[in-house]
Design an enzyme around this catalytic site. Sequence first.
Site, short mmCIF file in Angstrom:
data_model
loop_
_atom_site.label_atom_id
_atom_site.label_comp_id
_atom_site.label_asym_id
_atom_site.label_seq_id
_atom_site.Cartn_x
_atom_site.Cartn_y
_atom_site.Cartn_z
N ASP A 11 0.87 -1.18 0.00
CA ASP A 11 0.00 0.00 0.00
C ASP A 11 0.91 1.23 0.00
O ASP A 11 1.65 1.47 0.95
CB ASP A 11 -0.90 0.00 1.25
CG ASP A 11 -2.07 0.97 1.10
OD1 ASP A 11 -2.08 1.76 0.14
OD2 ASP A 11 -2.97 0.93 1.96
N ASP A 105 -2.72 2.32 -6.14
CA ASP A 105 -1.65 2.34 -5.14
C ASP A 105 -1.63 1.13 -4.23
O ASP A 105 -0.97 1.14 -3.19
CB ASP A 105 -1.80 3.60 -4.28
CG ASP A 105 -3.11 3.63 -3.50
OD1 ASP A 105 -4.06 2.96 -3.92
OD2 ASP A 105 -3.18 4.32 -2.48
N GLU A 106 -2.31 0.06 -4.61
CA GLU A 106 -2.47 -1.07 -3.70
C GLU A 106 -2.57 -2.37 -4.48
O GLU A 106 -3.24 -2.43 -5.51
CB GLU A 106 -3.74 -0.85 -2.86
CG GLU A 106 -3.97 -1.86 -1.77
CD GLU A 106 -5.25 -1.55 -0.99
OE1 GLU A 106 -5.53 -2.29 -0.03
OE2 GLU A 106 -5.96 -0.59 -1.35
#
Length: 540
Positions: A11, A105-106
């Site tokens: 993350d 983003d993960e």
Amino acid sequence: MRTAPTILHLDMDAFFASVEQASKPSLRGKAVVVGGLGPRGVVATASYEARVFGVHSAMPMGQARRLAPNAAYLVPRFELYRTISEQVMRLLRALSPLVEPLSLDEAFVDLEAGGTAWDADSARLAGAKLRADIRSVTGLTGSVGLAASKMLAKIASEEAKPDGLVLIPPGTERAMLEPMSVRTLPGVGPATGDHLRRAGITTVGELAEAGEDELVRLLGKAHGHALYAMALARDERPVVAERETKSVSVEDTYDVDIHDRTRVAMEVQRLADRCVRRLRGSGLSGRTIVLKVRRYDFSTLTRSETLRGPTDDPAVVREAAARLLDPVDTTGGVRLLGVGVSGLADYTQEDLFAQAAGDRADEDVEEPEAEPAEEHRPAPGERRWPAGHDVRHTEYGHGWVQGSGLGRVTVRFETPYSETGRVRTFPVDDPDLAPADPLPLVPPVEPVARRPGTAGSGHMDADAGPVSDAAARPGLDAERILSRDAGTGPTTPDAGTATRRDAETGPDLGETALSRDADVVRRGPDAKTGPAGPTHLAPG
């Protein structure tokens, strides 16, 4: 569930805001909020400096401004975020073929499938190397969780924030989960959390003690069974490389309620065209057309119509959306409209509704979208400068828009590689000022000519012979391992919430709030080993 912590969850830390800070030296170490800047905008991401004031993702922008009036408020630059996200995803795919992106983003990674890790030690090394690679390639930081299941890996990455690594050794999962809040578990939101609290259940340990039958009675069969399994640290979900798209949709929230029925109909047509462009861009078609209307009193209506076959024809989608709008009462005003397509397929079929419509223009969805409403199209000669976006001036060079209004635009001239830049103000129609593409966050590395006598990627030491790059930079791969309390540091997830249509201008951000240099503190490379339990790696 596997016996080694070989599922990794990455993350990126406050991703959108961190990108803005990395590209703007004057904002490093300062409160930064990214999102829609209009009166009905919402926060997409807040930097950790802004979170200290209580600002968080999905918060109304007006509330964020009251909590942190001196923060920098910027319009998202999604193209730049996508470019950096792809750099990160390439690093993940180098670890394993099984990478499951959850957002920009993960992502989850199955390290065992790629042969990258097979036990706790190899998993820890892979996670540490990934963090170093991300910093080297993008200049950003990410938090890594390692565990034997997806649920636990995600919990571990939350505990690692910001810029850390947490590994949960197999066999310690239940002991770690028991004291945690029930809100830690996936699928337990505010409503479910309150319902459990009223029943006297506040921790994961109490959830497990309540028993499966009690949870089914409280929450229903599906939710009760799932929560009981999670409370016992059971999660058999595999990492899936490709997730099937369920639907494609677009929506806009308007700064001022729309009362005119003709304007509402035109907005629905515009949204239908945008939706089809996204649909075709993904190589998909769909059978079910969905219309979403949020009225002035926040009541939300959703209507749908299923066609005889899948379509990606913009005229068909427009006609269906118009039919769905016909019975909806919009006289009180509309604050949000949305159009979506579900029941997706990768082929199309001639639609009977399209045949019944008779003659119509054969439209190319790659053409610019029609925007009949005046507020979507600047008046002749008017130029808009979104706060935070890149510009270039013929005399002063590259900079970014700090704010605009009253016929003026304020620009700070700096790059990701420069010192804090100077601020200058220009007329909005200054011919020497033009929009520009973002610069890379990390300067390109120019190739160095290899001298005779050098070998590999290292360099020659006059006395000791060849020295590797890693040895020449001892702080690069060394990590300090710390044992850190679960509650240390912000743990608010950086939700990738969608924002409303971006406001084009923002207020002038005063130089006083943005001109102070950021203090950057780096920790040394000393290595230590913490006590038993989850292993934490601090920033390198």
